[in-house]
Design a protein around this motif. Structure first.
Motif, mmCIF file in Angstrom:
data_model
loop_
_atom_site.group_PDB
_atom_site.id
_atom_site.type_symbol
_atom_site.label_atom_id
_atom_site.label_comp_id
_atom_site.label_asym_id
_atom_site.label_seq_id
_atom_site.Cartn_x
_atom_site.Cartn_y
_atom_site.Cartn_z
ATOM 1 N N GLU A 1 33.636 48.502 44.470
ATOM 2 C CA GLU A 1 34.185 47.329 45.148
ATOM 3 C C GLU A 1 35.287 46.681 44.304
ATOM 4 O O GLU A 1 35.251 46.740 43.074
ATOM 5 C CB GLU A 1 33.094 46.279 45.397
ATOM 6 N N ALA B 1 35.297 41.822 45.881
ATOM 7 C CA ALA B 1 34.375 41.582 46.996
ATOM 8 C C ALA B 1 33.750 40.193 46.880
ATOM 9 O O ALA B 1 33.398 39.742 45.789
ATOM 10 C CB ALA B 1 33.283 42.651 46.995
ATOM 11 N N ASP C 1 29.381 39.669 50.818
ATOM 12 C CA ASP C 1 29.302 41.123 50.963
ATOM 13 C C ASP C 1 28.209 41.749 50.104
ATOM 14 O O ASP C 1 27.856 42.907 50.313
ATOM 15 C CB ASP C 1 30.650 41.757 50.593
ATOM 16 N N TRP C 2 27.682 40.996 49.105
ATOM 17 C CA TRP C 2 26.704 41.596 48.190
ATOM 18 C C TRP C 2 25.570 40.665 47.777
ATOM 19 O O TRP C 2 24.664 41.058 47.067
ATOM 20 C CB TRP C 2 27.405 42.115 46.932
#
Length: 418
Positions: A209, A212, A216-217
């Motif tokens: 990534e 990001a 998203d995580w």
């Protein structure tokens, strides 16, 4: 409009501060600059101005008094960047001081301010600090949405202050506070002292990534981001970023599926401080451990932790540890910083002035030398002439010429060495 403006944004502690505590001064004011009270560090005040580079207090400016420097009468040529420097080469924060001949100054913080607390700007003359005043940021009349920028003020019929830059910073913290994590741990990252108007966002870079966002995580919670069960694929660099593009410090996190981690600082360690490393398993942090730096064995610690006192730049490197019969930790890079300050002073354009000054200064000495040699040769050939050499003090013009020559030599030295 009164002459005081209040915003929301934290005072920042640092080894260098000024009395009076402001970044603009009136010509003729008395100013004291002080390093933190640590006599063992041997702090020295230094400065950069338009004509000086890294000059020391007492070496042509100011009166040194321990870890302080007093300037009894500020001049406009004293405008510049000031900082503390230890005998080991560590440097403090820097303070940019502007000295003005004008009738108005803007009293603003000398250090960056952190979001969340109050910022007060005071527009004042030498005699008054409560006159009605208009405030401007980046040459636009206030208010604006972002607090960071170039501020100035104006008192009608009196005058305008010079501009001062006010910085807004945020810092990233991680809990638990370490750079290595066991697989499956819950981890929380937070942008400290969040101001909702700045909209700080957590971002990261991993093997898969680039930049990001938290959504998203992880799970976003205001200015924080929570990873409920961190995995090795979450290893990477994390930081806070505002919508205006400002960024915080970054933190490098390593996630391991192994049985051992090295608990080391997530931020750079300042020279002179103590560095403690812990070698631990999921269940214990006091087992006998071997410590390594850059692949070389350092020593064995029975309690599982190692302390390096008064770290220096030579202690910077890649550390790891090993617990016999259990396993080895991943390596972690430990940074050591002196909080170095860099300055961009462009050298003056090429000029024939140094050559002219050299000729003007040295020609009289060359002529005098020629005359003395001629007289000496006359004496050796029997043509003795009565003469006397009279040493006269330099004239005011000659003294001024010598001062101009010193300024040129300083400028040339700066051009070649800075």
């Amino acid at each position: 409009r009164k002459s005081t403006l209040t915003h929301t944004v934290t005072a920042f502690t640092s080894p260098l501060y000024t009395l009076p505590s402001r970044s603009q001064m009136f010509r003729g004011e008395s100013v004291s600059l002080r390093c933190e009270e640590d006599s063992s560090a041997g702090w020295t005040l230094r400065r950069n101005t338009d004509k000086e580079t890294r000059t020391q207090c007492g070496g042509g400016w100011g009166i040194s008094a321990g870890s302080s420097c007093n300037i009894s009468f500020m001049l406009t040529r004293h405008s510049g960047v000031y900082w503390c420097e230890s005998r080991e080469g560590a440097t403090s924060n820097s303070i940019n001081i502007t000295v003005t001949d004008g009738p108005v100054i803007l009293q603003s913080p000398v250090l960056p301010v952190t979001e969340g607390e109050d910022l007060t700007l005071l527009c004042k003359t030498e005699r008054f600090s409560n006159l009605p005043a208009g405030f401007y940021k980046d040459d636009s009349f206030i208010r604006t949405e972002s607090d960071e920028g170039l501020y100035k003020c104006n008192i009608s019929s009196v005058g305008e202050s010079p501009p001062s830059w006010v910085s807004v910073t945020a810092s990233l913290t991680v809990s638990p506070s370490r750079s290595q994590m066991f697989r499956g741990q819950s981890v929380s990252l937070s942008c400290e002292e969040d101001d909702s108007s700045a909209e700080w966002t957590l971002r990261r870079i991993t093997d898969k990534e680039t930049r990001a966002e938290c959504k998203d995580w992880g799970k976003s919670a205001g200015s924080s981001c929570i990873i409920s069960a961190i995995l090795p694929l979450d290893s990477g660099v994390y930081w806070c970023e505002s919508r205006e593009g400002a960024t915080s410090n970054s933190i490098n996190i390593t996630v391991t599926g192994g049985p051992v981690i090295l608990q080391s600082p997530v931020l750079p360690v300042t020279e002179g401080e103590d560095l403690t490393l812990h070698c631990k398993t999921k269940t214990s942090s006091n087992l006998t451990a071997d410590f390594y730096k850059d692949g070389s064995f350092i020593r064995t610690e029975p309690a599982g932790h190692m302390t390096i006192h008064h770290v220096s730049r030579s202690d910077e490197g890649l550390y790891k540890c090993n617990i016999s019969s259990v396993g080895e930790s991943p390596p972690s890079w430990v940074s050591v910083t002196g909080e170095e300050v860099t300055f961009d002073f462009s050298p003056p354009p090429p000029s024939s002035l140094p050559l002219v000054v050299h000729l003007v200064v040295f020609c009289p000495y060359c002529i005098s030398t020629f005359i003395m040699v001629s007289l000496y040769r006359d004496r050796t050939t029997g043509n003795d002439l009565p003469f006397s050499v009279v040493m006269t003090p330099p004239t005011q013009a000659q003294e001024r010429l010598d001062e101009d020559y010193d300024d040129v030599i300083t400028a040339v030295t700066t051009e070649h060495h800075f």
